[in-house]
Design an enzyme around this catalytic site. Structure first.
Site, PDB file in Angstrom:
ATOM      1  N   GLU A  14       0.833  -1.216   0.000  1.00  0.00           N
ATOM      2  CA  GLU A  14       0.000   0.000   0.000  1.00  0.00           C
ATOM      3  C   GLU A  14       0.866   1.264   0.000  1.00  0.00           C
ATOM      4  O   GLU A  14       2.069   1.203   0.255  1.00  0.00           O
ATOM      5  CB  GLU A  14      -0.948   0.011   1.197  1.00  0.00           C
ATOM      6  CG  GLU A  14      -0.232   0.094   2.528  1.00  0.00           C
ATOM      7  CD  GLU A  14      -1.058   0.771   3.606  1.00  0.00           C
ATOM      8  OE1 GLU A  14      -1.533   1.894   3.383  1.00  0.00           O
ATOM      9  OE2 GLU A  14      -1.213   0.163   4.682  1.00  0.00           O
ATOM     10  N   LYS A  51      -5.283  10.890   0.632  1.00  0.00           N
ATOM     11  CA  LYS A  51      -5.480   9.551   1.199  1.00  0.00           C
ATOM     12  C   LYS A  51      -6.727   8.960   0.550  1.00  0.00           C
ATOM     13  O   LYS A  51      -7.818   9.507   0.671  1.00  0.00           O
ATOM     14  CB  LYS A  51      -5.641   9.660   2.715  1.00  0.00           C
ATOM     15  CG  LYS A  51      -5.942   8.346   3.417  1.00  0.00           C
ATOM     16  CD  LYS A  51      -5.977   8.548   4.931  1.00  0.00           C
ATOM     17  CE  LYS A  51      -6.626   7.372   5.639  1.00  0.00           C
ATOM     18  NZ  LYS A  51      -6.768   7.584   7.086  1.00  0.00           N
ATOM     19  N   VAL A  82      -5.601   0.464   2.815  1.00  0.00           N
ATOM     20  CA  VAL A  82      -5.793  -0.975   2.650  1.00  0.00           C
ATOM     21  C   VAL A  82      -6.982  -1.238   1.726  1.00  0.00           C
ATOM     22  O   VAL A  82      -6.905  -2.078   0.820  1.00  0.00           O
ATOM     23  CB  VAL A  82      -5.975  -1.660   4.023  1.00  0.00           C
ATOM     24  CG1 VAL A  82      -6.453  -3.102   3.857  1.00  0.00           C
ATOM     25  CG2 VAL A  82      -4.667  -1.624   4.812  1.00  0.00           C
ATOM     26  N   ASP A  91     -17.466   5.548  13.423  1.00  0.00           N
ATOM     27  CA  ASP A  91     -16.247   5.473  12.618  1.00  0.00           C
ATOM     28  C   ASP A  91     -15.754   4.029  12.498  1.00  0.00           C
ATOM     29  O   ASP A  91     -15.200   3.462  13.440  1.00  0.00           O
ATOM     30  CB  ASP A  91     -15.161   6.367  13.240  1.00  0.00           C
ATOM     31  CG  ASP A  91     -13.948   6.540  12.336  1.00  0.00           C
ATOM     32  OD1 ASP A  91     -13.815   5.801  11.339  1.00  0.00           O
ATOM     33  OD2 ASP A  91     -13.121   7.421  12.629  1.00  0.00           O
ATOM     34  N   ASP A 105     -11.722  -0.382   5.323  1.00  0.00           N
ATOM     35  CA  ASP A 105     -10.909  -1.590   5.151  1.00  0.00           C
ATOM     36  C   ASP A 105     -11.722  -2.849   5.472  1.00  0.00           C
ATOM     37  O   ASP A 105     -11.541  -3.894   4.840  1.00  0.00           O
ATOM     38  CB  ASP A 105      -9.693  -1.572   6.096  1.00  0.00           C
ATOM     39  CG  ASP A 105      -8.692  -0.480   5.756  1.00  0.00           C
ATOM     40  OD1 ASP A 105      -8.862   0.202   4.730  1.00  0.00           O
ATOM     41  OD2 ASP A 105      -7.735  -0.319   6.539  1.00  0.00           O
ATOM     42  N   LYS A 124      -4.284  -1.794  14.871  1.00  0.00           N
ATOM     43  CA  LYS A 124      -3.653  -0.934  15.866  1.00  0.00           C
ATOM     44  C   LYS A 124      -4.511  -0.802  17.113  1.00  0.00           C
ATOM     45  O   LYS A 124      -5.731  -0.728  17.021  1.00  0.00           O
ATOM     46  CB  LYS A 124      -3.432   0.463  15.288  1.00  0.00           C
ATOM     47  CG  LYS A 124      -2.271   0.521  14.339  1.00  0.00           C
ATOM     48  CD  LYS A 124      -2.160   1.879  13.687  1.00  0.00           C
ATOM     49  CE  LYS A 124      -3.289   2.154  12.742  1.00  0.00           C
ATOM     50  NZ  LYS A 124      -3.297   1.436  11.504  1.00  0.00           N
TER      51      LYS A 124
HETATM   52  N1  PSU Z   1      -1.511   1.170   9.502  1.00  0.00           N
HETATM   53  C1  PSU Z   1      -0.335   1.831   9.679  1.00  0.00           C
HETATM   54  N2  PSU Z   1      -0.165   3.009   9.085  1.00  0.00           N
HETATM   55  C2  PSU Z   1      -1.124   3.523   8.279  1.00  0.00           C
HETATM   56  C3  PSU Z   1      -2.345   2.805   8.080  1.00  0.00           C
HETATM   57  C4  PSU Z   1      -2.487   1.638   8.727  1.00  0.00           C
HETATM   58  O1  PSU Z   1       0.528   1.381  10.371  1.00  0.00           O
HETATM   59  O2  PSU Z   1      -0.886   4.591   7.730  1.00  0.00           O
HETATM   60  C5  PSU Z   1      -3.360   3.317   7.113  1.00  0.00           C
HETATM   61  C6  PSU Z   1      -3.747   2.158   6.183  1.00  0.00           C
HETATM   62  O3  PSU Z   1      -3.625   2.611   4.865  1.00  0.00           O
HETATM   63  C7  PSU Z   1      -5.198   1.893   6.521  1.00  0.00           C
HETATM   64  C8  PSU Z   1      -5.645   3.266   6.912  1.00  0.00           C
HETATM   65  O4  PSU Z   1      -5.913   1.347   5.450  1.00  0.00           O
HETATM   66  O5  PSU Z   1      -4.571   3.760   7.691  1.00  0.00           O
HETATM   67  C9  PSU Z   1      -6.960   3.254   7.643  1.00  0.00           C
HETATM   68  O6  PSU Z   1      -7.425   4.577   7.738  1.00  0.00           O
HETATM   69  P1  PSU Z   1      -8.889   4.838   8.313  1.00  0.00           P
HETATM   70  O7  PSU Z   1      -8.801   4.478   9.758  1.00  0.00           O
HETATM   71  O8  PSU Z   1      -9.093   6.300   8.082  1.00  0.00           O
HETATM   72  O9  PSU Z   1      -9.830   3.978   7.542  1.00  0.00           O
HETATM   73 MN    MN Z   2     -12.566   6.266   9.591  1.00  0.00          MN
END
Ligand code: PSU
Ligand code: MN
Length: 301
Positions: A24, A85, A105, A137, A141, A158
């Site tokens: 990614e 993004k 992702v 939220d 993914d 995470k």
């Molecule tokens: N995990 C990491 N660093 C990141 C991400 C995940 O260690 O930058 C990114 C990935 O691209 C994941 C995104 O798909 O964060 C998810 O963002 P959101 O929570 O806004 O959906």
């Molecule tokens: Mn989100």
């Protein structure tokens, strides 16, 4: 005219059924600080090559969803100021506007699936955020994992997320979660989450057999392989949890939400750990890439 552009090397490898690993780009543009991000992007590609597969970094460039960005393009993703993004919902807009976009992702899975790549390495997936009751939220993914036939190798989700709820959604969507030589869901920076997994796998051949079984039955959707972060740089979960709780509260106070939230929390953790979370992040994404390469090789063999 198509909005998909597959690099020649990647296309040739797929046609010849040689192993390919998708990578990614959000982690490069938004997840890691400069200038380390460029070094990491290149390092992940070389890990894939060293393991005998072809890397395919996915991004939106010059009006196309690119599968297999060139080194010049990786430099742009790592250094240009306004990289967007891009998750599933953003794809058509960023393509139409010919903007530079880093795929999360979800959007990376789309690129991989369209190109015919079955294995994808990342750091951690997005999931259900803490405070979901009020914010709703949930990362795109998760929906994508329920839809596209791609094996995503990650270090779990995470601990900035609500992990038990993330696991519930994955179950609802029918996404198998395989613990790589572990029975406990890893929590990205930390090896432990306190959540047990139903399925443990020992190696790449076993994962490949599971992938074939799933997809040959027409069971659409992804498979998550959860790899514990390397011991040397993993952070203690108690420490991380306290820092995350503080960072989430701070983000709430400052009104940071939506797509800004994940990058914000990662930056705050990096500051709070004086860079140790960054070292852990680089180590775990490298390890995941190594294992994804083994899986891609087992699947093509
Ligand atoms: N995990 C990491 N660093 C990141 C991400 C995940 O260690 O930058 C990114 C990935 O691209 C994941 C995104 O798909 O964060 C998810 O963002 P959101 O929570 O806004 O959906
Ligand atoms: Mn989100």
């Amino acid at each position: 005219m198509t909005s998909l552009r597959i690099a020649d090397e990647v296309r040739d490898a797929i046609a010849a059924r040689r192993p390919v690993v998708a990578l990614e780009s959000t982690i490069l543009s938004h997840g890691l600080p400069r200038p380390d991000n460029l070094a990491v992007g290149r390092r992940l590609e070389s890990i894939v090559r060293a393991g005998g597969a072809v890397p395919a970094t996915v991004a939106v460039i010059d009006g196309a969803l690119v599968v297999g960005a060139s080194d010049d393009e990786i430099v742009r993703l790592a250094s240009e100021p306004d990289v967007v993004k891009v998750s599933r919902r953003d794809l058509p807009i960023v393509i139409a506007r010919r903007a530079l976009g880093a795929t999360t992702v979800s959007a990376t899975m789309i690129g991989a699936a369209r190109a015919g790549i079955a294995v994808f390495a990342t750091g951690g997936i997005g999931g259900v955020h803490r405070g979901f009751e009020t914010s709703l939220d949930v990362s795109a993914d998760l929906a994508e994992l329920g839809r596209e036939n791609v094996c995503v190798v990650c270090a779990g989700a995470k601990s900035i997320l609500d992990l038990p709820r993330t696991m519930e959604v994955l179950e609802t969507l029918g996404v198998p979660v395989l613990g790589w030589q572990t029975r406990e869901l890893p929590a990205f920076f930390a090896r432990e989450s306190g959540l047990s997994l139903d399925h443990r796998v020992e190696g790449a051949a076993e994962v490949a057999t599971i992938l074939r079984a799933k997809w040959s039955l027409g069971l659409a959707g992804g498979v998550l392989v959860a790899v514990p972060p390397p011991i040397v740089s993993a952070l203690p979960s108690l420490e991380i949890d306290a820092l995350v709780t503080a960072a989430v509260e701070e983000a709430h106070q400052r009104g940071i939400r939506g797509k800004e939230l994940t990058p914000y929390l990662l930056t705050r953790l990096r500051e709070a750990t004086e860079g140790r979370s960054l070292v852990a992040n680089v180590a775990l994404v490298s390890e995941n890439t190594r294992i994804a390469t083994q899986i891609a090789c087992a699947l093509s063999g």
